[in-house]
Write an enzyme that holds these catalytic residues in place. Structure first.
Site, PDB file in Angstrom:
ATOM      1  N   LYS A 165     -75.185   9.192 -10.399  1.00 34.09           N
ATOM      2  CA  LYS A 165     -75.758   7.732 -10.699  1.00 34.09           C
ATOM      3  C   LYS A 165     -77.131   7.860 -11.244  1.00 34.09           C
ATOM      4  CE  LYS A 165     -71.890   6.620  -7.308  1.00 34.09           C
ATOM      5  NZ  LYS A 165     -71.145   5.928  -8.198  1.00 34.09           N
ATOM      6  N   TYR A 200     -66.340   9.303   0.563  1.00 32.13           N
ATOM      7  CA  TYR A 200     -65.700   9.692  -0.594  1.00 32.13           C
ATOM      8  C   TYR A 200     -66.875  10.710  -1.387  1.00 32.13           C
ATOM      9  CZ  TYR A 200     -64.142   9.616  -5.500  1.00 32.13           C
ATOM     10  OH  TYR A 200     -63.523  10.180  -6.750  1.00 32.13           O
ATOM     11  N   ASP A 223     -74.602  13.807   0.967  1.00 26.39           N
ATOM     12  CA  ASP A 223     -74.093  13.335  -0.521  1.00 26.39           C
ATOM     13  C   ASP A 223     -74.828  11.984  -0.737  1.00 26.39           C
ATOM     14  OD1 ASP A 223     -70.884  12.502  -1.954  1.00 26.39           O
ATOM     15  OD2 ASP A 223     -73.049  12.427  -2.588  1.00 26.39           O
TER      16      ASP A 223
HETATM   17  P1  KE4 Z   1     -68.477  10.700  -9.945  1.00 24.24           P
HETATM   18  O1  KE4 Z   1     -67.865  11.882  -9.796  1.00 24.24           O
HETATM   19  O2  KE4 Z   1     -67.665   9.547  -9.738  1.00 24.24           O
HETATM   20  O3  KE4 Z   1     -69.788  10.625 -10.792  1.00 24.24           O
HETATM   21  O4  KE4 Z   1     -69.312  10.775  -8.419  1.00 24.24           O
HETATM   22  C1  KE4 Z   1     -68.421  10.951  -7.190  1.00 24.24           C
HETATM   23  C2  KE4 Z   1     -69.197  10.375  -5.989  1.00 24.24           C
HETATM   24  C3  KE4 Z   1     -69.570  11.323  -5.042  1.00 24.24           C
HETATM   25  N1  KE4 Z   1     -70.282  10.879  -3.891  1.00 24.24           N
HETATM   26  C4  KE4 Z   1     -70.545   9.550  -3.807  1.00 24.24           C
HETATM   27  C5  KE4 Z   1     -71.199   9.191  -2.457  1.00 24.24           C
HETATM   28  C6  KE4 Z   1     -70.026   8.604  -4.732  1.00 24.24           C
HETATM   29  O5  KE4 Z   1     -70.113   7.238  -4.449  1.00 24.24           O
HETATM   30  C7  KE4 Z   1     -69.276   9.031  -5.514  1.00 24.24           C
HETATM   31  C8  KE4 Z   1     -68.554   7.929  -6.731  1.00 24.24           C
HETATM   32  N2  KE4 Z   1     -68.725   6.470  -6.379  1.00 24.24           N
HETATM   33  C9  KE4 Z   1     -67.534   5.963  -6.780  1.00 24.24           C
HETATM   34  C10 KE4 Z   1     -67.858   4.654  -6.299  1.00 24.24           C
HETATM   35  N3  KE4 Z   1     -67.637   4.001  -5.027  1.00 24.24           N
HETATM   36  C11 KE4 Z   1     -67.261   5.806  -8.280  1.00 24.24           C
HETATM   37  C12 KE4 Z   1     -66.444   4.661  -8.778  1.00 24.24           C
HETATM   38  C13 KE4 Z   1     -65.611   5.262  -9.515  1.00 24.24           C
HETATM   39  O6  KE4 Z   1     -64.745   6.268  -8.855  1.00 24.24           O
HETATM   40  O7  KE4 Z   1     -64.806   4.487 -10.539  1.00 24.24           O
END
Ligand code: KE4
Length: 444
Positions: free
Chosen positions: A280, A157, A252
């Protein structure tokens, strides 16, 4: 600095959380601002969190829970670290956002470029989320190479940009198909999928279409199917294949950055990509994303080059204050060896308890990321992960919550420790897990 320890309490959603959830569902889709928070895959209503400190969250129903979500990764120092909170308050008193360059942006850019191997000698651009970071990095890679295809691995993801919302495929590379309604086919037609950890499938795709591929983006340690590390040699071989084909390799590290080591997964495994995306921890819990890497690639980014990317609140002083202080604290007192020890103690303890209670359990751990898959096999890719007993995970999740332990509400997510999770917190967690696993075993 952890708050004074006290016994965790029953985290099942109480009357106040249920009342708030009912109200939330009237004005917010599903009652949440991010789908995973709605507890769809584990059942029950989500407890509403009122505050957090150190390794704990407190709910609106006054339950104190040991937190392994860690706001999905940022809280590596524990919640509400006093120096981070003070830096945010101090910055806010001088204004929340200016839309103008600031000293803090220079300081955090210099620190990021020094800490992240792929950015040393290169450049970095701040944005507001991991999604923005990956979306922008891939646009830059396409602009830099003049090519249009991108490759992701199934089960990874990278945020919710249209071109990356591609259903987890399987088998050899396939043309992406929309993983969400509303994503036009012509947006994902250039998104190719290969299974995670299958370097032969990746090599075969690159041999066949490498000249059309702008970028390969991976989570160097996958967190978004549960924690699934790279097979030995996978990253090194991927680096060779992409370099030989002139493909931009993007790590990523939104989740792994500054978590798996000071320089993230790329430093831990000794493999340097061309670009890295961050989120994060880089914001310390405030909305910050970042992408960067090789100077020749980043020189394509406007206003220096022709690839446009922008953001009203990008680099705002309050979020930067949180991120900069977090990175400085990680640098001042690197927690990685201690995080490694404590996470190993937790993971090993959980495995021993699962064996004692006769539950199928396959633990994976890298640094302070871990997952317990409810199955007996080894997990090396998404097909493996999907063999897990998600109903059993849901039962375990609910039993742990009732015993005051707040896990990520999905089998396909990683758990995170912070440096505030000390030995006493881990002992409390294992005691809760003993009871939870006994209850799950008794219900079989
Ligand atoms: P954000 O757009 O949510 O800040 O980041 C997206 C993203 C991109 N790359 C990786 C490896 C990520 O894990 C994420 C977001 N992680 C999820 C949890 N697995 C966020 C939690 C959520 O979607 O509420």
């Amino acid at each position: 600095m952890s708050p004074v320890h006290s016994a965790p309490t029953d985290g099942r959603a109480g009357a106040r959380s249920r009342e708030l959830f009912a109200a939330a569902q009237r004005t917010i889709p599903g009652g949440v601002n991010s789908p995973v928070r709605a507890y769809k895959s584990v059942g029950g209503d989500p407890p509403f969190v009122r505050r957090a400190n150190g390794p704990y969250v407190w709910t609106e129903d006054d339950a104190q829970l040991i937190d392994y979500v860690g706001t999905w990764g940022p809280a590596i120092l524990g919640h509400a670290h006093p120096e981070v909170v003070e830096a945010v308050a101090r910055a806010a008193r001088d204004g929340l956002s200016f839309g103008a360059p600031t000293r803090g942006e220079v300081e955090i850019a210099e620190r990021i470029c020094e800490m992240v191997p792929s950015m040393r000698g290169g450049m970095v651009r701040l944005c507001n989320s991991g999604t923005e970071a990956t979306m922008s990095a891939l646009r830059v890679a396409r602009g830099f190479t003049g090519r249009e295809k991108i490759v992701k691995t199934d089960g990874a993801y990278h945020g919710h940009a249209d071109m990356l919302l591609v259903a987890a495929g399987s088998g050899a590379a396939t043309l992406g198909i929309p993983g969400s309604a509303g994503v036009p086919k012509n947006v994902v037609v250039d998104t190719l999928l290969v299974p995670w950890n299958d370097i032969d499938a990746m090599a075969e795709l690159i041999a066949r279409q490498g000249h059309e591929i702008a970028a390969v983006i991976i989570e160097p340690v996958v967190g978004n199917m549960g924690c699934v590390p790279p097979r030995p040699g996978y990253l090194e071989r991927l680096r060779e294949l992409t370099a030989a084909a002139g493909i931009v390799l993007v790590f990523d590290e939104v989740m792994t950055g500054f978590r798996l080591s000071r320089g993230g997964a790329q430093e831990r495994y000794g493999v340097t990509p061309d670009m890295t995306t961050l989120g994060k921890i880089v914001g310390g819990g405030m909305p910050v994303g970042a992408y960067g890497g090789r100077r020749d690639i980043m020189q394509c980014v406007a206003p220096l080059g022709p690839v446009y990317q922008a953001g009203t609140l990008s680099g705002n002083p309050v979020a930067v204050a949180a991120g900069l202080t977090t990175l400085a604290l990680l640098d001042r007192d690197p927690p990685y060896a201690e995080l490694e020890r404590r996470t190993a103690k937790l993971c090993d303890g959980l495995g021993a308890l699962a064996a004692r209670h006769g539950l199928p359990w396959s633990g994976t751990r890298v640094g302070s990321m871990l997952t317990g898959f409810f199955q007996t096999g080894e997990v090396w890719n998404y097909d493996d992960a999907k063999r897990s007993d998600t109903a059993m995970f849901g039962a375990y999740f609910r039993e742990m919550l009732a015993r005051g332990v707040y896990l990520a509400p999905s089998q396909f997510e990683a758990g995170f420790l912070s440096i505030a999770h000390d030995d006493e917190v881990i002992e409390q967690t294992l005691a809760a897990a003993d009871g939870a696993m006994a209850a799950v075993a008794a219900a079989r």
